[in-house]
Design a protein around this motif. Structure first.
Motif, PDB file in Angstrom:
ATOM      1  N   GLY A 244       0.994  -0.879  -0.171  1.00  0.00           N
ATOM      2  CA  GLY A 244       0.035   0.227   0.400  1.00  0.00           C
ATOM      3  C   GLY A 244       0.503   1.094  -0.135  1.00  0.00           C
ATOM      4  N   LEU A 245       0.427   2.492  -0.021  1.00  0.00           N
ATOM      5  CA  LEU A 245       1.087   3.941   0.637  1.00  0.00           C
ATOM      6  C   LEU A 245       1.344   4.018   1.986  1.00  0.00           C
ATOM      7  CD1 LEU A 245      -0.964   6.130  -2.314  1.00  0.00           C
ATOM      8  CD2 LEU A 245       0.928   4.396  -2.519  1.00  0.00           C
ATOM      9  N   ASN A 246       1.749   5.063   1.958  1.00  0.00           N
ATOM     10  CA  ASN A 246       2.573   5.886   3.212  1.00  0.00           C
ATOM     11  C   ASN A 246       2.160   7.038   3.233  1.00  0.00           C
ATOM     12  OD1 ASN A 246       4.832   6.760   2.897  1.00  0.00           O
ATOM     13  ND2 ASN A 246       5.988   5.191   3.112  1.00  0.00           N
ATOM     14  N   TYR A 247       1.863   7.615   4.509  1.00  0.00           N
ATOM     15  CA  TYR A 247       1.278   8.904   4.376  1.00  0.00           C
ATOM     16  C   TYR A 247       2.036  10.035   5.472  1.00  0.00           C
ATOM     17  CZ  TYR A 247      -2.180   8.335   7.674  1.00  0.00           C
ATOM     18  OH  TYR A 247      -3.232   8.296   8.456  1.00  0.00           O
ATOM     19  N   CYS A 248       2.296  11.370   5.253  1.00  0.00           N
ATOM     20  CA  CYS A 248       2.885  11.624   6.396  1.00  0.00           C
ATOM     21  C   CYS A 248       2.209  12.874   7.087  1.00  0.00           C
ATOM     22  CB  CYS A 248       4.720  12.549   6.060  1.00  0.00           C
ATOM     23  SG  CYS A 248       4.406  13.803   4.760  1.00  0.00           S
ATOM     24  N   SER A 249       2.480  13.034   8.346  1.00  0.00           N
ATOM     25  CA  SER A 249       1.563  13.840   9.064  1.00  0.00           C
ATOM     26  C   SER A 249       2.958  14.816  10.008  1.00  0.00           C
ATOM     27  CB  SER A 249       0.474  13.188   9.846  1.00  0.00           C
ATOM     28  OG  SER A 249       1.094  13.114  10.895  1.00  0.00           O
ATOM     29  N   ALA A 250       2.453  16.002  10.304  1.00  0.00           N
ATOM     30  CA  ALA A 250       3.107  17.129  10.911  1.00  0.00           C
ATOM     31  C   ALA A 250       2.742  16.331  12.604  1.00  0.00           C
ATOM     32  CB  ALA A 250       2.403  18.292  11.794  1.00  0.00           C
ATOM     33  N   GLY A 251       1.821  14.868  12.787  1.00  0.00           N
ATOM     34  CA  GLY A 251       1.984  14.202  14.549  1.00  0.00           C
ATOM     35  C   GLY A 251       0.952  13.770  14.400  1.00  0.00           C
ATOM     36  N   GLU A 252       1.067  12.731  15.623  1.00  0.00           N
ATOM     37  CA  GLU A 252      -0.990  11.966  16.293  1.00  0.00           C
ATOM     38  C   GLU A 252      -1.936  12.876  16.465  1.00  0.00           C
ATOM     39  OE1 GLU A 252      -1.499   8.875  16.035  1.00  0.00           O
ATOM     40  OE2 GLU A 252       0.936   8.277  15.823  1.00  0.00           O
ATOM     41  N   GLY A 253      -2.753  13.261  15.453  1.00  0.00           N
ATOM     42  CA  GLY A 253      -3.700  13.826  16.030  1.00  0.00           C
ATOM     43  C   GLY A 253      -4.059  15.465  15.290  1.00  0.00           C
ATOM     44  N   SER A 254      -3.171  16.120  14.026  1.00  0.00           N
ATOM     45  CA  SER A 254      -3.065  16.787  13.480  1.00  0.00           C
ATOM     46  C   SER A 254      -4.354  16.910  12.191  1.00  0.00           C
ATOM     47  CB  SER A 254      -1.787  16.854  12.578  1.00  0.00           C
ATOM     48  OG  SER A 254      -1.227  15.848  12.424  1.00  0.00           O
ATOM     49  N   ILE A 255      -4.622  18.019  11.654  1.00  0.00           N
ATOM     50  CA  ILE A 255      -5.624  17.905  10.294  1.00  0.00           C
ATOM     51  C   ILE A 255      -5.115  17.433   9.409  1.00  0.00           C
ATOM     52  CG2 ILE A 255      -4.033  20.060   9.353  1.00  0.00           C
ATOM     53  CD1 ILE A 255      -7.917  18.890   9.683  1.00  0.00           C
ATOM     54  N   ASN A 256      -3.449  17.074   9.125  1.00  0.00           N
ATOM     55  CA  ASN A 256      -3.275  15.917   8.290  1.00  0.00           C
ATOM     56  C   ASN A 256      -3.592  14.502   8.078  1.00  0.00           C
ATOM     57  OD1 ASN A 256      -0.271  17.460   9.469  1.00  0.00           O
ATOM     58  ND2 ASN A 256      -1.248  18.540   6.931  1.00  0.00           N
ATOM     59  N   HIS A 257      -2.783  14.442   9.571  1.00  0.00           N
ATOM     60  CA  HIS A 257      -3.047  12.592   9.996  1.00  0.00           C
ATOM     61  C   HIS A 257      -4.427  12.249   9.257  1.00  0.00           C
ATOM     62  CE1 HIS A 257      -3.225   9.132  14.269  1.00  0.00           C
ATOM     63  NE2 HIS A 257      -3.612   9.063  13.049  1.00  0.00           N
ATOM     64  N   LEU A 258      -5.765  12.749  10.608  1.00  0.00           N
ATOM     65  CA  LEU A 258      -7.009  12.356  10.167  1.00  0.00           C
ATOM     66  C   LEU A 258      -7.613  12.629   9.285  1.00  0.00           C
ATOM     67  CD1 LEU A 258      -9.135  13.359  13.178  1.00  0.00           C
ATOM     68  CD2 LEU A 258      -7.803  11.487  12.276  1.00  0.00           C
TER      69      LEU A 258
END
Length: 327
Positions: free
Chosen positions: A158-172
Motif C-alpha cells: 500500500g501507500l504511506n503518508y506523513c503528517s505533522a503529528g498524531e491528531g493533526s489535521i494532516n493525520h485525520l
C-alpha cells in the motif's frame, strides 16, 4: 395566611433584585471591558504560520480595544497544553485561545484531555478557512489523483503518508482519504510539518495532505506535484488543480481554519463585544491579504455559528477516528 403571602412577596422581591443585579453586572462587565491587557495564547511554537497570523490579529484587535493584546506561545501535546491553560483561566475575556482545526482533530483522538473542547470553551469567532492539498512525492511518479490511487492498489504494502503529528489535521485527513478510497495506508507521523515535508521531498514517504503554506514554495519550484485540493471549489492559487470530487473522490471536503475562543462562562456581553472586534479585524485588508497568501478566505461568523461549526466538526472527526480505531 398573611404571613405566607408576605413570604411569597418577599421571595419575589429578592428574586427580582437578584435578577437585576445579574443583568446590571453583566452589562457592567461589558462596559468596563477590557480593564487591562489581554493575553492570546497560541498553542504552538514561535515563528510558525499560525503564530504569525495570531500576531497580525493581536495588533488589529489591540488597536480596536485600546488595550495591548499580548501573544503567549504555549506549545506542546498537539496544542493541548495551551488549550488547557485557557480552559482553566479566569472567564473574564482577558485570556483567549487562538485555535486551529487541530483543536478539533486532536480532541477527536484524545480521550484523556484535561479539558472538554465543547463544555470548557466559549467560541467567539472563526476568522478564516482554506483547503488542504493532496501532494505526492515525485519519486512515486503519480501525476494525477487517479494514478496515485491506482499505484496504491497495486503496491502490495500500500501507500504511506506523513503528517505533522498524531491528531493533526494532516493525520485525520489522511485517514479519511484511506476510508474514501479503500487504500491500505500507513501513517508516518513527524514532529511538525517541516520534517514531514523533508521526508516527502526525499521520497521516503508517498503522500502528504498538506496545508498550503507548508508546501507552497516546493510546488512553485516544481519539486512536488499537487494532485487535488480538498475544498468544495478550486483554489485561486492552483486553478488547474481539481477538487477531490472532480478528481474522482466525492464526499471528501476538508478545510483548515483559524478561530478565537474564551474560557466557558465568559459573559455573553463580552463574547459579543469580542466577536465584533475580531470580525472587524479579520475583515481588514491586512488579514484578508494574509489569508489569501495561505490559500484561505477570511470569514465573518457569529459566536453561535462558530459553536455550531466546531461541534459538527468534532463529531465528524470523532467518527473518522473511531472507524480508523484511533481511540
Amino acid at each position: 395566611m398573611k404571613s405566607n403571602v408576605s413570604s411569597v412577596k418577599r421571595l419575589g422581591r429578592n428574586f427580582a433584585a437578584a435578577l437585576l443585579h445579574f443583568v446590571f453586572a453583566s452589562v457592567g462587565s461589558a462596559q468596563d471591558f477590557p480593564k487591562h491587557a489581554l493575553t492570546m495564547v497560541v498553542p504552538f511554537s514561535v515563528g510558525g504560520g499560525t503564530d504569525s497570523i495570531a500576531r497580525d490579529m493581536a495588533k488589529l484587535m489591540s488597536d480596536r480595544l485600546g488595550q495591548p493584546v499580548v501573544i503567549e506561545n504555549r506549545g506542546g501535546a498537539g496544542g493541548a497544553l495551551g488549550a488547557d491553560f485557557v480552559a482553566k483561566a479566569k472567564a473574564d475575556g482577558h485570556t483567549l485561545l487562538f485555535a486551529t482545526s487541530t483543536f478539533a482533530t486532536n480532541a477527536a483522538i484524545s480521550l484523556r484531555l484535561p479539558y472538554d473542547p465543547i463544555k470548557d470553551f466559549s467560541p467567539i469567532a472563526m476568522i478564516g478557512r482554506g483547503p488542504l492539498l493532496i501532494v505526492g512525492s515525485r519519486q512515486l511518479g503519480a501525476r494525477t489523483l487517479s494514478e496515485l490511487i491506482t499505484l496504491g492498489k497495486t503496491k502490495p504494502e500500500g501507500l504511506n503518508y506523513c503528517s505533522a503529528g498524531e491528531g493533526s489535521i494532516n493525520h485525520l485527513a489522511g485517514e479519511l482519504f484511506s476510508q474514501k478510497t479503500g487504500l491500505s495506508m500507513t501513517h508516518v507521523p513527524f514532529k511538525g510539518s517541516g520534517p514531514a515535508t523533508i521526508e516527502l521531498l526525499a521520497g521516503r514517504v508517498d503522500m502528504f495532505v498538506a496545508t498550503v503554506p507548508t508546501i507552497l514554495t516546493h510546488v512553485h519550484e516544481s519539486k512536488l506535484p499537487v494532485l487535488a485540493v480538498t475544498g468544495a471549489k478550486r483554489s485561486p492559487l492552483f486553478p488547474d488543480v481539481p477538487t477531490m470530487a472532480q478528481a474522482g473522490v466525492p464526499g471528501f471536503e476538508v478545510t483548515t481554519w483559524w478561530g478565537i475562543l474564551a474560557p466557558a462562562r465568559t459573559s455573553p456581553q463580552v463574547i459579543e463585544m469580542l466577536n465584533r472586534v475580531i470580525n472587524d479585524a479579520a475583515s481588514s485588508e491586512t488579514i484578508k491579504a494574509r489569508l489569501e497568501r495561505e490559500g484561505a478566505d477570511s470569514i465573518r461568523m457569529t459566536s453561535a455559528g462558530f459553536t455550531k461549526e466546531l461541534t459538527h466538526e468534532l463529531k465528524t472527526w470523532q467518527a473518522i477516528a473511531k472507524t480508523a480505531n484511533l481511540h
